[in-house]
Scaffold this active site. Structure first.
Site, short mmCIF file in Angstrom:
data_model
loop_
_atom_site.label_atom_id
_atom_site.label_comp_id
_atom_site.label_asym_id
_atom_site.label_seq_id
_atom_site.Cartn_x
_atom_site.Cartn_y
_atom_site.Cartn_z
N PHE A 132 0.86 -1.18 0.00
CA PHE A 132 0.00 0.00 0.00
C PHE A 132 0.89 1.23 0.00
CE2 PHE A 132 -2.21 3.54 1.95
CZ PHE A 132 -3.37 3.58 1.21
N ASP A 217 9.38 2.47 1.52
CA ASP A 217 8.23 3.24 1.98
C ASP A 217 8.17 3.03 3.50
OD1 ASP A 217 5.78 4.09 2.87
OD2 ASP A 217 4.65 3.31 1.15
N LYS A 246 3.50 9.78 8.00
CA LYS A 246 2.69 9.59 9.22
C LYS A 246 3.27 10.17 10.53
CE LYS A 246 -0.51 6.10 7.75
NZ LYS A 246 -0.22 5.51 6.43
C1 LIG Z 1 -0.50 5.74 4.98
C2 LIG Z 1 0.47 5.20 4.02
C3 LIG Z 1 0.67 5.78 2.75
C4 LIG Z 1 -0.17 6.94 2.26
O1 LIG Z 1 -0.08 8.06 3.06
P1 LIG Z 1 -1.16 9.25 2.90
O2 LIG Z 1 -0.67 10.30 3.83
O3 LIG Z 1 -2.50 8.68 3.27
O4 LIG Z 1 -1.13 9.67 1.49
C5 LIG Z 1 1.64 5.24 1.95
N1 LIG Z 1 2.39 4.20 2.34
C6 LIG Z 1 2.22 3.61 3.54
C7 LIG Z 1 3.10 2.47 3.94
C8 LIG Z 1 1.25 4.08 4.41
O5 LIG Z 1 1.06 3.47 5.59
#
Ligand SMILES: *Cc1c(COP(=O)(O)O)cnc(C)c1O
Length: 397
Positions: A132, A217, A246
């Site tokens: 994701f 990521d 985050k």
């Molecule tokens: C939350 C998340 C995203 C997306 O972040 P947003 O601020 O919602 O755009 C991308 N990668 C990972 C691993 C995430 O947990």
């Protein structure tokens, strides 16, 4: 206002609860009810709600200067970037406002690296099942989740999705067109799946051998979440490019793309931009978060809390083995994998009834991402409430 007359676009299946105040790991709703927050706004409120240093720093900055645009130097951003580089592999940072934007930047940095070196055809990016990376069109294609992509075509091309944990499959998929490998060292939304340290080291080796870029990521698993500043540090592996967000702003919307100077060689003036990215107000939040996380006692405290959490989760998994299949994750990023007959959404609801906030993830997993600063008492109380919810779920099943 009731939910079906709301003017918010109905893209979320929201729980019918509205919080009005938070303090540390406690939340209070509009009916005055108290909750233990083991979710921290999906790993965002890393220092807990309304951390005094964060509140003071943002308030002070709000009285001085909010926004000037990136047409000018922003000393607060230069300071935050230098600090992030000092604690990682990175030489340069691009600030933006969200995780998805940080991923978009990472993809652009990787593609431009090869295009600027005269290899524009080297633009494919290998990703993994269960990934994701966010909800913008590029990040959506990178994630490759067909449920999320449905109806939003045509999709951004150039991503090759492989099964997890199979180094041989990766090696076979690396053609001269492949520019990079992108993954979350611990998949969040995908069900708290941690890639093994060996797999991450194997990817690093493959990238070095083939002259391609490794992109992590760490939007969810980074910023102290696992007891190291970044999850990849457990494996002793740094990427060439890393997206974070985050926990970075402790609740202020901010993301960043970190890179080596070499990986970012194509990013010259005019190649990327963001109106809001790195503005003084956001950077005050980031610098305040870093003030706390750079303290020598911070990560040891997270590890200590993580150990307590792990012990208690093992007990819960044993007591409720009719509901809990197994435990996943690392540090303060944990998942309870539930039996098929015990839907994770039901446990999330029962937990809320008991006064503890958690959320679901794919593969029938319930996710725990407490504030990194949660006290032993708050953790104990939250898990006692989760225990009660598991008992109810077991009886219902
Ligand atoms: C939350 C998340 C995203 C997306 O972040 P947003 O601020 O919602 O755009 C991308 N990668 C990972 C691993 C995430 O947990």
């Amino acid at each position: 206002m009731s939910m079906n007359t709301s003017h918010i676009m109905p893209t979320y299946a929201r729980a019918d609860v509205a919080f009005t105040r938070g303090e540390g790991a406690r939340l209070y709703d509009d009916k005055g009810r108290e909750y233990i927050d083991l979710l921290a706004g999906i790993g965002v409120v890393s220092l807990g709600h309304c951390h005094p240093h964060l509140v003071e720093s943002v308030q002070k900055q709000a009285e001085k200067l909010w926004h000037v645009s990136n047409l000018f130097r922003i000393p607060e951003a230069e300071k935050a970037a230098a600090r992030l580089c000092a604690m990682t592999f990175a030489d340069v940072v691009f600030f933006n406002n969200s995780g998805a934007e940080a991923i978009e930047a990472a993809i652009k940095v990787a593609r431009k690296h090869f295009a600027a070196a005269g290899e524009p055809q080297k633009n494919r990016i290998i990703t993994f099942e269960g990934a994701f990376h966010g909800r913008t069109l590029g990040a959506l294609a990178a994630g490759g989740n067909l449920n999320h992509m449905e109806g939003f075509g045509p999709h951004c091309p150039g991503f090759i999705q492989l099964p997890r944990d199979n180094l041989h499959a990766v090696e076979t998929a690396i053609t001269p067109q492949v520019a990079a490998i992108l993954l979350e060292p611990i998949q969040g939304e995908g069900g708290i799946h941690a890639f093994s340290d060996e797999f991450l080291r194997g990817l690093r080796k493959l990238c070095d051998e083939h002259g391609i870029l490794l992109i992590f990521d760490e939007i969810q698993c980074g910023m102290g979440r696992t007891g190291e500043m970044f999850a990849c540090q457990h494996a002793g592996v740094w990427p060439d490019i890393m997206a974070i967000a985050k926990g970075l702003g402790g609740g202020f919307p901010v993301g960043a793309c970190l890179a080596t100077r070499k990986a970012a060689s194509g990013m010259v003036p005019g190649t990327h931009g963001s109106t809001f990215g790195g503005n003084p107000l956001a950077m005050a939040a980031v610098n305040a978060v870093l003030d706390e996380m750079e303290k020598p006692e911070f990560l040891p405290m997270v590890r200590d809390t993580a150990e307590k959490l792990d012990l208690r989760l093992r007990e819960l998994a044993e007591t409720h083995c009719e509901v809990v299949l197994g435990l996943r994750g690392r540090g303060l990023m944990r998942g309870l994998h539930l039996h098929e007959a015990a839907p994770s959404a039901e446990l999330v609801r029962l937990a809320r009834e008991e006064g503890v906030i958690v959320c679901g993830a794919s593969e029938n997993v319930v996710r725990l991402l407490p504030p990194l600063t949660i006290s032993a008492d708050e953790l104990h109380e939250g898990l006692a409430r989760l225990d009660a919810a598991l008992t109810k779920l077991g009886k219902a099943g």
